[in-house]
Motif scaffolding. Structure first.
Motif, PDB file in Angstrom:
ATOM      1  N   THR A 129      55.455 -84.711  44.089  1.00 22.39           N
ATOM      2  CA  THR A 129      54.936 -86.290  44.048  1.00 22.39           C
ATOM      3  C   THR A 129      56.170 -87.256  44.079  1.00 22.39           C
ATOM      4  O   THR A 129      56.072 -87.974  44.732  1.00 22.39           O
ATOM      5  CB  THR A 129      54.297 -86.412  42.628  1.00 22.39           C
ATOM      6  OG1 THR A 129      53.224 -85.517  42.449  1.00 22.39           O
ATOM      7  CG2 THR A 129      53.723 -88.126  42.543  1.00 22.39           C
TER       8      THR A 129
ATOM      9  N   GLN B 136      56.677 -89.696  46.992  1.00 24.40           N
ATOM     10  CA  GLN B 136      56.756 -91.398  46.968  1.00 24.40           C
ATOM     11  C   GLN B 136      57.838 -91.871  47.354  1.00 24.40           C
ATOM     12  O   GLN B 136      58.061 -92.915  47.898  1.00 24.40           O
ATOM     13  CB  GLN B 136      56.816 -91.676  45.381  1.00 24.40           C
ATOM     14  CG  GLN B 136      55.286 -91.221  44.839  1.00 24.40           C
ATOM     15  CD  GLN B 136      55.217 -91.442  43.330  1.00 24.40           C
ATOM     16  OE1 GLN B 136      56.192 -91.556  42.548  1.00 24.40           O
ATOM     17  NE2 GLN B 136      53.926 -91.584  42.704  1.00 24.40           N
TER      18      GLN B 136
ATOM     19  N   ASP C 150      46.144 -89.957  43.768  1.00 24.40           N
ATOM     20  CA  ASP C 150      47.254 -90.446  43.064  1.00 24.40           C
ATOM     21  C   ASP C 150      46.810 -91.688  42.058  1.00 24.40           C
ATOM     22  O   ASP C 150      47.645 -91.691  40.996  1.00 24.40           O
ATOM     23  CB  ASP C 150      48.202 -91.041  44.052  1.00 24.40           C
ATOM     24  CG  ASP C 150      48.930 -90.029  44.966  1.00 24.40           C
ATOM     25  OD1 ASP C 150      48.869 -88.674  44.463  1.00 24.40           O
ATOM     26  OD2 ASP C 150      49.503 -90.269  45.839  1.00 24.40           O
TER      27      ASP C 150
END
Length: 623
Positions: free
Chosen positions: A27, A31, A43
């Motif tokens: 993640t 990002q 998300d």
């Protein structure tokens, strides 16, 4: 702790944490690599929905800015063209002023008129060819259209270009001509006249005062009335006076059979045109039309009246160019003279005591005399609508005895004002009749209705609407009914039809106003004559007012578009800031999360390895 081989709980716990830490690493990497904190609805479902809505707003407002910018370009195109039209109108006006001068010959005015016509043609060319993105702007075909200046439906600005700028569409002037012949004796000196232009507050005309040029310029003359109106200084209003009258002439003959000589006197505005002694006519003798004509014109410097004779040899046309009265008195010292001037066809309104002029008739004895005063007309002209009110206006509009005396282009508007507020009305009906209604119309009045609620009921009635009757409430809280299609002599009336309608069952005040309609256009303009040049000046002034109004509308719309662009820019900026706080990656936080997840992932891997070694310890128990 139970010692087992088949199930390694510690390893499973370590593996679970390892998976979570690896997911956190994934993640964070996603990002950091995308720059977005929300890369899928999973998300942040709520944030994803909000960001999508904000993006729709941003996209819509960005396009709206482009629309407003296009609107500015359209308005600027129209304004530029109108500036050129204004320049041509100013040229036409200059030429008209020049053509009005007495030093110009007919050939000079014809030459000036050619330039006027070319300028008119150029105005038409500009109006017919000015376009934006294939749409004509100034020929009236654009109409009223909306510009989408917001992200949502209904967020529009209307641009009204239904007023075209072709010569046939501009230059209408408001005018009315009324005769002083039909007013109560004393004319406007005895009756109040209020004048309003373009809906502005009415101005009361001052009392007309006699002029000093000739006796015909008395206070009740058209000359004095026009002078008083012009002295009121109502900007944009012009009053002019004239007095042109006709009379039939019969040969003036002495029918005596004796040798007696009798005298005929013809007095115009206090002056005997044949001199103080008059003209002597022997028995059997006569005086012809040409002799009378020459005598009248010879004295015109004193009387202010000229005359002409038609080809039939008997129709006289009298003219007092300044609108002075034409007072004619004819008489004889004897009883045998007959004939002279007559104007019996010129009827006088029943409100006046003025007499008519009749030819002399031979009598059996004594002298004969006939007198009459012929009153002129006043013409009011303006580029704005003209509204008349007051007792003088009532009499002007009531001139119906003779078509030549009827004030033209006047629409009557009747207003009935109740003398008290109907706030304490109990249930009942309010009857409205008269005007163009025909049958009575009953309006239901409820208990405790006010002037405002009653006016709303009246305005909602289809029959009253069709008859041009509307209601309002004035600053005193009184109910006001207005009939915009009033027929002279058919007044609007209000009565209590049941219950108790306070202040409306009698005692109302009836008032009339009269509006002069607009006519003509710039297309008719020419400067071939002085009169044509003067009319052209007024027509151009009206056209300039209309073009200036149109320019002002476009300028105001342009300012609105500019303001909207500024507002949309700020709105888009704020929406993008909000969207960024929801969607964009916070790199400081994300890198910190990545570092933490990576360390935890490595630790979890080590713990999985340690946990996997635990079952081997059971083998020691089997040794």
């Amino acid at each position: 702790m139970t010692t087992v081989i088949n199930t390694n709980i510690a390893s499973q716990i370590a593996q679970n944490y390892l998976q979570n830490n690896q997911a956190a690493v994934t993640t964070a990497i996603t990002q950091l690599s995308s720059g977005l904190s929300i890369n899928s609805a999973a998300d942040n479902p709520a944030g994803q929905a909000i960001a999508t809505t904000l993006q729709a707003q941003i996209n819509g407002q960005t396009v709206a800015q482009q629309n407003a910018s296009n609107g500015i370009s359209l308005a600027q195109t129209g304004q530029s063209a109108l500036t050129q039209i204004t320049n041509n109108l100013q040229t036409i006006r200059q030429l008209a002023v020049q053509a009005s001068n007495a030093s110009n010959s007919a050939a000079n005015r014809a030459a000036l008129n050619q330039e006027v016509q070319q300028s008119l043609a150029q105005i038409n060319t500009i109006a017919q060819t000015t376009s934006f993105n294939g749409q004509n702007l100034l020929d009236g075909s654009f109409g009223t259209q909306n510009f989408q200046v917001g992200a949502n439906a209904g967020q529009t600005i209307g641009v009204n270009l239904s007023q075209g700028a072709k010569t046939s569409q501009i230059g209408q002037t408001s005018n009315t001509t009324f005769s002083l012949q039909g007013l109560t004796t004393g004319g406007l000196s005895a009756e109040a006249l209020n004048i309003s232009l373009g809906g502005s507050p009415a101005v009361t005309v001052g009392t007309p005062v006699a002029g000093s040029g000739n006796p015909g310029q008395s206070s009740d003359s058209a000359y004095a009335a026009a002078t008083a109106i012009n002295n009121t200084d109502i900007t944009g209003l012009t009053a002019s006076a004239t007095n042109t009258q006709t009379a039939t002439f019969t040969s003036i003959a002495n029918g005596s059979t004796t040798a007696a000589t009798e005298t005929f006197n013809l007095t115009i505005n206090g002056t005997n045109v044949f001199g103080s002694a008059g003209v002597s006519i022997a028995a059997g003798g006569s005086v012809g039309a040409t002799t009378v004509l020459n005598a009248i014109n010879a004295a015109s410097g004193t009387t202010g009246v000229t005359a002409s004779l038609a080809a039939d040899g008997k129709t006289f046309t009298f003219n007092a160019a300044d609108g002075s009265n034409i007072s004619i008195s004819q008489g004889t010292t004897g009883a045998d003279i007959a004939g002279g001037l007559s104007n019996t066809a010129q009827k006088i309104n029943s409100a006046t005591a003025n007499g008519t002029l009749s030819a002399l008739v031979a009598t059996t004895g004594g002298s004969a005399e006939s007198t009459g005063t012929l009153y002129g007309s006043v013409t009011l002209s303006s580029a704005s609508s003209i509204s008349l009110s007051g007792k003088g206006a009532d009499d002007i509009a009531a001139q119906t005895d003779n078509s030549t005396n009827t004030a033209d282009n006047l629409q009557t508007i009747q207003t009935y004002t109740a003398t008290a507020t109907p706030a304490d009305a109990t249930a009942g009906t309010l009857n409205i009749s008269g005007g163009n209604l025909g049958a009575n119309v009953a309006i239901t009045v409820h208990a405790n209705d006010t002037a405002t609620t009653i006016s709303q009921s009246i305005n909602a009635n289809a029959k009253l609407q069709a008859a041009g009757i509307s209601a309002s409430v004035n600053t005193q809280g009184e109910l006001v009914l207005t009939d915009s299609q009033a027929t002279p002599g058919s007044n609007l009336t209000i009565s209590d039809g049941g219950g108790s309608v306070s202040g409306l069952s009698g005692g109302g005040v009836q008032q009339n106003s009269y509006v002069a309609s607009a006519s003509g256009s710039l297309a008719d303009a020419n400067v071939l004559t002085v009169a044509g040049a003067q009319q052209t000046i007024e027509t151009v002034d009206a056209a300039l007012n209309q073009v200036s109004t149109l320019q002002g509308q476009l300028g105001a719309v342009q300012n609105r578009f500019t303001s909207i662009i500024s507002n949309l820019t700020s709105s888009v900026q704020n929406a993008q800031s909000t969207q960024s706080s929801i969607e964009d990656t916070n790199y400081a936080a994300a890198t910190s999360s990545l570092s933490r997840a990576q360390v935890l992932s490595q630790a979890a891997q080590a713990m999985v390895a340690q946990a996997n070694q635990l079952p081997q310890q059971v083998l020691k128990l089997l040794q």
